[in-house]
Design a protein around this motif. Structure first.
Motif, PDB file in Angstrom:
ATOM      1  N   ARG A 266      12.687   5.047 -52.700  1.00  0.00           N
ATOM      2  CA  ARG A 266      13.934   5.830 -52.764  1.00  0.00           C
ATOM      3  C   ARG A 266      15.065   5.446 -51.737  1.00  0.00           C
ATOM      4  O   ARG A 266      16.147   5.409 -51.946  1.00  0.00           O
ATOM      5  CB  ARG A 266      13.273   7.278 -52.262  1.00  0.00           C
ATOM      6  CG  ARG A 266      14.632   8.566 -52.016  1.00  0.00           C
ATOM      7  CD  ARG A 266      13.817   9.573 -51.376  1.00  0.00           C
ATOM      8  NE  ARG A 266      14.786  10.710 -51.414  1.00  0.00           N
ATOM      9  CZ  ARG A 266      15.626  11.082 -50.363  1.00  0.00           C
ATOM     10  NH1 ARG A 266      15.409  10.222 -49.406  1.00  0.00           N
ATOM     11  NH2 ARG A 266      16.190  12.077 -50.350  1.00  0.00           N
ATOM     12  N   ARG A 300       6.421   9.192 -55.981  1.00  0.00           N
ATOM     13  CA  ARG A 300       6.987  10.448 -55.928  1.00  0.00           C
ATOM     14  C   ARG A 300       6.654  11.258 -54.843  1.00  0.00           C
ATOM     15  O   ARG A 300       7.689  11.884 -54.142  1.00  0.00           O
ATOM     16  CB  ARG A 300       6.561  11.451 -57.354  1.00  0.00           C
ATOM     17  CG  ARG A 300       7.053  10.934 -58.544  1.00  0.00           C
ATOM     18  CD  ARG A 300       6.136  11.479 -59.676  1.00  0.00           C
ATOM     19  NE  ARG A 300       6.333  13.049 -60.002  1.00  0.00           N
ATOM     20  CZ  ARG A 300       6.457  13.546 -60.900  1.00  0.00           C
ATOM     21  NH1 ARG A 300       6.088  12.884 -62.116  1.00  0.00           N
ATOM     22  NH2 ARG A 300       6.639  14.903 -61.175  1.00  0.00           N
ATOM     23  N   GLN A 301       5.379  11.223 -54.403  1.00  0.00           N
ATOM     24  CA  GLN A 301       5.109  11.918 -53.204  1.00  0.00           C
ATOM     25  C   GLN A 301       5.480  11.174 -51.923  1.00  0.00           C
ATOM     26  O   GLN A 301       6.062  11.560 -50.775  1.00  0.00           O
ATOM     27  CB  GLN A 301       3.398  12.204 -53.093  1.00  0.00           C
ATOM     28  CG  GLN A 301       3.105  12.750 -54.479  1.00  0.00           C
ATOM     29  CD  GLN A 301       3.644  14.075 -54.994  1.00  0.00           C
ATOM     30  OE1 GLN A 301       4.358  14.741 -54.181  1.00  0.00           O
ATOM     31  NE2 GLN A 301       3.652  13.970 -56.321  1.00  0.00           N
ATOM     32  N   CYS A 303       7.810   9.225 -51.618  1.00  0.00           N
ATOM     33  CA  CYS A 303       9.303   8.920 -51.395  1.00  0.00           C
ATOM     34  C   CYS A 303       9.929  10.557 -51.444  1.00  0.00           C
ATOM     35  O   CYS A 303      10.907  10.780 -51.903  1.00  0.00           O
ATOM     36  CB  CYS A 303       9.724   8.526 -52.514  1.00  0.00           C
ATOM     37  SG  CYS A 303       9.367   6.523 -52.557  1.00  0.00           S
ATOM     38  N   SER A 304       9.044  11.628 -51.366  1.00  0.00           N
ATOM     39  CA  SER A 304       9.715  12.748 -51.357  1.00  0.00           C
ATOM     40  C   SER A 304      10.441  12.740 -49.905  1.00  0.00           C
ATOM     41  O   SER A 304      10.360  12.189 -49.132  1.00  0.00           O
ATOM     42  CB  SER A 304       8.603  14.120 -51.198  1.00  0.00           C
ATOM     43  OG  SER A 304       7.589  13.706 -50.064  1.00  0.00           O
ATOM     44  N   PRO A 305      11.654  13.723 -50.044  1.00  0.00           N
ATOM     45  CA  PRO A 305      12.787  13.478 -48.881  1.00  0.00           C
ATOM     46  C   PRO A 305      12.137  13.737 -47.450  1.00  0.00           C
ATOM     47  O   PRO A 305      12.413  13.343 -46.663  1.00  0.00           O
ATOM     48  CB  PRO A 305      13.573  14.732 -49.320  1.00  0.00           C
ATOM     49  CG  PRO A 305      12.935  15.481 -50.386  1.00  0.00           C
ATOM     50  CD  PRO A 305      11.782  15.099 -51.025  1.00  0.00           C
ATOM     51  N   GLY A 306      11.039  14.668 -47.489  1.00  0.00           N
ATOM     52  CA  GLY A 306      10.570  14.849 -46.108  1.00  0.00           C
ATOM     53  C   GLY A 306       9.606  13.852 -45.525  1.00  0.00           C
ATOM     54  O   GLY A 306       9.526  13.580 -44.301  1.00  0.00           O
ATOM     55  N   PHE A 307       9.343  12.744 -46.404  1.00  0.00           N
ATOM     56  CA  PHE A 307       8.807  11.500 -46.047  1.00  0.00           C
ATOM     57  C   PHE A 307       9.620  10.515 -46.237  1.00  0.00           C
ATOM     58  O   PHE A 307       9.814   9.701 -45.187  1.00  0.00           O
ATOM     59  CB  PHE A 307       7.238  11.378 -46.608  1.00  0.00           C
ATOM     60  CG  PHE A 307       6.343  12.172 -46.174  1.00  0.00           C
ATOM     61  CD1 PHE A 307       5.680  12.166 -44.979  1.00  0.00           C
ATOM     62  CD2 PHE A 307       5.942  13.094 -47.027  1.00  0.00           C
ATOM     63  CE1 PHE A 307       4.737  13.138 -44.524  1.00  0.00           C
ATOM     64  CE2 PHE A 307       4.790  14.073 -46.662  1.00  0.00           C
ATOM     65  CZ  PHE A 307       4.425  14.164 -45.431  1.00  0.00           C
TER      66      PHE A 307
END
Lengths: 438, 438, 438
Positions: A266, A300-301, A303-307
């Motif tokens: 990301r 996907r996980q 690079c989720s915005p919280g991580f």
């Protein structure tokens, strides 16, 4: 400079043969996101590496998700009215929709049909289907067979169970000098499918084994997890230390004949993104770079915005783009050792960069040093291309001003990282170059 | 999310038909930068919208300029010695050089010729000429006619006046929630020319009418002004509040069959620049993006360095690039309703983005949320393309980290703004997404 | 605006003829990195400009290097057993490996061959070889001759000397208003080779002469130095004031028919990099821009990380890319006055930009000024292209907001610097534009 030594010392073809043998062994097992298939798989990986297996109980909350019931299956078939098994789980575990509820019933063709799935574009292949989070049942079969099913009374039997149990995943930590980590993650939830993702599992296994045998700067964390729910579970249980992950790769589809493909994290310009591109650029064959998108594998996980972890995806042909994807044709013929070897060599190249792209300081920054008196223009062992190597010396000297690491120099010079790293190694033996960072 | 509703609710073809009728009505009027033609034009626009008309006296200083004398014209012709009107203002107001001084004289062909203008490359068309700031007189005519004028004594008559008077312009303000404004500006100084710029006048009129009927976040200011001296006058009289203009468009040449063309503001990367490009990219037809240059329409004034407003120019074929430009062939045949409709739909798309590109926050930023339980994967009304819509959901969730607005997400995802906005609308109905900015 | 005047006043063809004559005079001299050949060369340049000659003793430490012994040569030949001179230094100074130690010996063909060098790809040409820092001796000859050498006893004679002495270099400083300097550097160590680098020496000489005759903003420093050891010596002796160098060019290979080529400074976006590109872009012929690399001419030293000076390299065909490079075919035929003239005109164009790219302020930044009343739309002397010139006026006004200099405006407008500079000159005569910087 261990990397060059490392790359030379290890024979990617030999590793690929072992990886292929492991794939052959793992192929028959009916895996899913939970259950004995996963445990059996992790046990087999445990013969090669000291894998730690985690079990997380059904009902555990992991962020927005809940660990589902454990699914196990022993047998399943469809019989016609003559008692002939026309579809048999024992022939291919793809025949049963993954996570199918238990069932014993007699059905007309019309009733049965609503639960049958096929792929008309490839009429000989059995497609792969799942229904993890909505309870149902179904069978997958070759379209050619489905199309010719006669009117009949069919006996349908699924000897499965959906029970309170555990979600299992494997973790292997290889410590290095630094607490900073490199994450390698692969999904282990697919049944008899080779490229997606026994190829990733096997290469991750032998990569971790190899790294455990050499000195390392970074620590390496390998995750063997069921897709989506697996990384979500790990991240939920390790939220506090996810920040240690400085670089990461999701591995999938690494054994098919297609060109290597890298999907950026990301962040898009993380060091892992640059390192993989540097390796692929100099690997001598075509490759493809994809921008990040929030659809795909377990990146996907991560690079989720919280991580927003710097984790990319390394594949050969991306999911959905090879016709055998998620069908019975993703088998032991599609995956071949030469492609596994090529993927493995590229992984080593990436790790070489992560381990060795340090910042150095040219101790003689005013004008060029007098290289002649230091015997640096001699051909170096293993490098026929003296001109490249001499140019690499000049580049390392010119850019080692404290603000460029070796990957920067590799990118700006257009020379392979191996040449740049070797030049730095040679220069560091003289008085001309010292390591800047600790 | 009003925009989609807005775009759906309004029928661009119906608007285009009304706009074309207005163009038909306005076509015969002899406009200039001052005078009764402008007032008559503004009166006709006032039948559709509550236009405020400003009158600024001759001699008023506006920055480096001075409001000129008011020009009016009642009649003009050239007669040959037989008393035949060979050129007659009543047939086409283009025949007289705009701002020609009054005259009654008898001239030889040679004397007359110095005041005659034609376009040899299009011998049937009457060119359009002006001389606002240098007092003179002249006639324009078809080159074919001019070339065949015989030696004769000609009677030349121009019943015009150049007197102390007023410069007239129209302004229409549509208030929204915010004091921040979107400026829409078009020039109204051309006589019988349709594309340049009755097309812009008509679309601005109906766009302002439409916006006055719906709830708006931004306030919208529409200016109907004579070219150059008009915006200079408005800016001089409103210097203190020009800073409220956050986005702006100059409208011209919006009714010809050419491709849509956008000339960027001086800033080059203002939100208006990005919004127009996002709309044109997804509009399904070819388009052209031009960099800012200080030559063109009234964006020259809005983008002068002392203001540097984020105002671009939306046209179809740019000025000077269609052969009918500034000739009698820029008439009711060149402009057609389907092109007006296309331009209008694009304007609505741009306003949709300005109004709705907000920043949202993903309230579940750690790993993906479990969308299945929220029924978000159902096909949404009006969107056939479920895959696009599901991808839009993932993009909005992934990038709604507080630093990306919906236009950012549209640009990075490559998906149409409409899909992104719809996804945000759907997610905002659940617990997963909240508006970040107030 | 002196530059335009300058460019008009000076006749590049006339300069090129003088430069070619100087090349003819310098051609026979046997230069090296030290010795009488360099001194004789500097003496001849001193007839044109008030050159200051520096002498640095053998053994002096200059950064990592040491000034070598001085090399001089009076005669050298190879005789066959009949006493015939088959190779004679008096015919071509390229015949002797530059820096060959003195020798008198009788050798068999086999013994001799280890010290003979030729170029099989161009069998008629004598290659150019050096061995400055490793004591040895050798002869260069046409491959055709070498291949046919019979078995014989050869008499080899080299009447050279390697003694404690001096390294000589020339420096010419042309003072301007500012203490800030522009560096022009060329290497003077090559014997009878014309393009590399008598072309650079000759153009630097006449450029410096020209600049000494006109008023200048910058000060200009011209260095005529032996390659590598020369700039290293100058930098070592002038380390404290190297920071005054704000722009710089190394000149080489400026007389061949190839396209102009510019190799960027290590910084890559320095003003010199932008200025040269602006000149080449508008010069009306093909050109090439190369990224910096630490291999090449003396920009290697100026761009070493401890200095990182904004110094690029201007050539025509780059070193190594023309077949005559470093052979006897780099002679008075390869270099021709028209190419010298073209290179000289481009150098003037670059200096024009450096001298005149100032920041101005539009004193009337709110809307366009009323240009008509200032008579600025008249055709300007020497500029046929009125449209370009009028556009240039608008660009200068629009971007003269205190943050853009004329080169910025040239780049953004796409117009030639000459048009932009002329527009600024015209505007500065009115009340509309004032110089911003002092």
């Amino acid at each position: 400079m261990e990397a060059q030594t490392m790359a030379v010392r290890i024979d990617a073809n030999q590793i690929a043969d072992r990886a292929y043998s492991l794939i052959v062994d793992l192929y028959p097992i009916c895996r899913s996101i939970t259950g004995e298939g996963v445990r059996e798989t992790l046990r087999m990986l445990g013969k090669h590496i000291a894998l730690e297996v985690h079990e997380v109980p059904t009902g555990t909350h992991v962020f927005d998700w809940v660990i589902p019931r454990e699914w196990n299956i022993r047998d399943a078939y469809i019989k016609n009215s003559k008692g002939e098994k026309i579809v048999d789980f024992k022939n291919s575990n793809l025949h049963v929709v993954n996570y199918s509820a238990p069932l014993q019933a007699k059905l007309t063709l019309q009733e049965l049909r609503e639960h049958l799935f096929s792929d008309p574009t490839h009429p000989e292949w059995i497609p792969y289907r799942t229904s993890y989070y909505e309870e149902t049942w179904g069978f997958c079969m070759a379209h050619r067979q489905l199309a010719e099913l006669p009117e009949d009374e069919y006996e349908v039997f699924i000897d499965s169970s959906l029970t309170e149990g555990q979600l299992s995943y494997g973790e292997y930590f290889v410590p290095g000098e630094l607490a900073d980590e490199v994450l390698i993650s692969c999904h282990i939830c697919h049944p008899s499918l080779c490229n997606d993702n026994l190829s990733g599992i096997a290469l991750a296994t032998f990569l971790s084994k190899h790294l455990s045998q050499i000195p390392l700067r970074y620590s390496y964390r390998f995750l063997f997890v069921p897709g989506a729910i697996g990384p979500i579970t790990w991240l939920a249980q390790n939220q506090g230390c996810a920040g240690r992950i400085k670089h990461g790769l999701v591995l999938a589809n690494l054994g098919d004949p297609g060109t290597s493909t890298y999907k950026k994290s990301r962040r898009g310009d993380a060091m892992i993104d640059r390192a993989v591109q540097a390796v692929l650029k100099h690997a001598g064959s075509k490759y493809e770079i994809l921008d990040f998108s929030p659809y795909g594998y377990d990146e996907r996980q991560y690079c989720s915005p919280g991580f927003n972890l710097p984790v990319g995806l390394l594949t050969r042909t991306p999911h959905g783009r090879f016709p055998q994807y998620h069908t019975s044709a993703d088998n032991l013929d599609l995956v071949q050792p030469p492609y596994l070897a090529d993927s493995f060599a590229k992984l080593l190249g990436v790790i070489d960069i992560l381990e060795h792209s340090r910042k150095y300081l040219n101790t003689n920054p005013h004008c060029e040093p007098f290289l002649g008196k230091r015997n640096l223009y001699r051909p170096m062992g293993g490098f026929q291309d003296v001109a490249t190597q001499q140019l690499a010396l000049l580049w390392v000297l010119n850019l080692s001003d404290g603000s460029h690491d070796l990957l920067d120099i590799c990118e700006r010079s257009g020379l392979p990282f191996t040449a740049i790293a070797r030049a730095a190694e040679e220069l560091a033996k003289t008085d001309l170059l010292v390591l800047k960072d600790s």
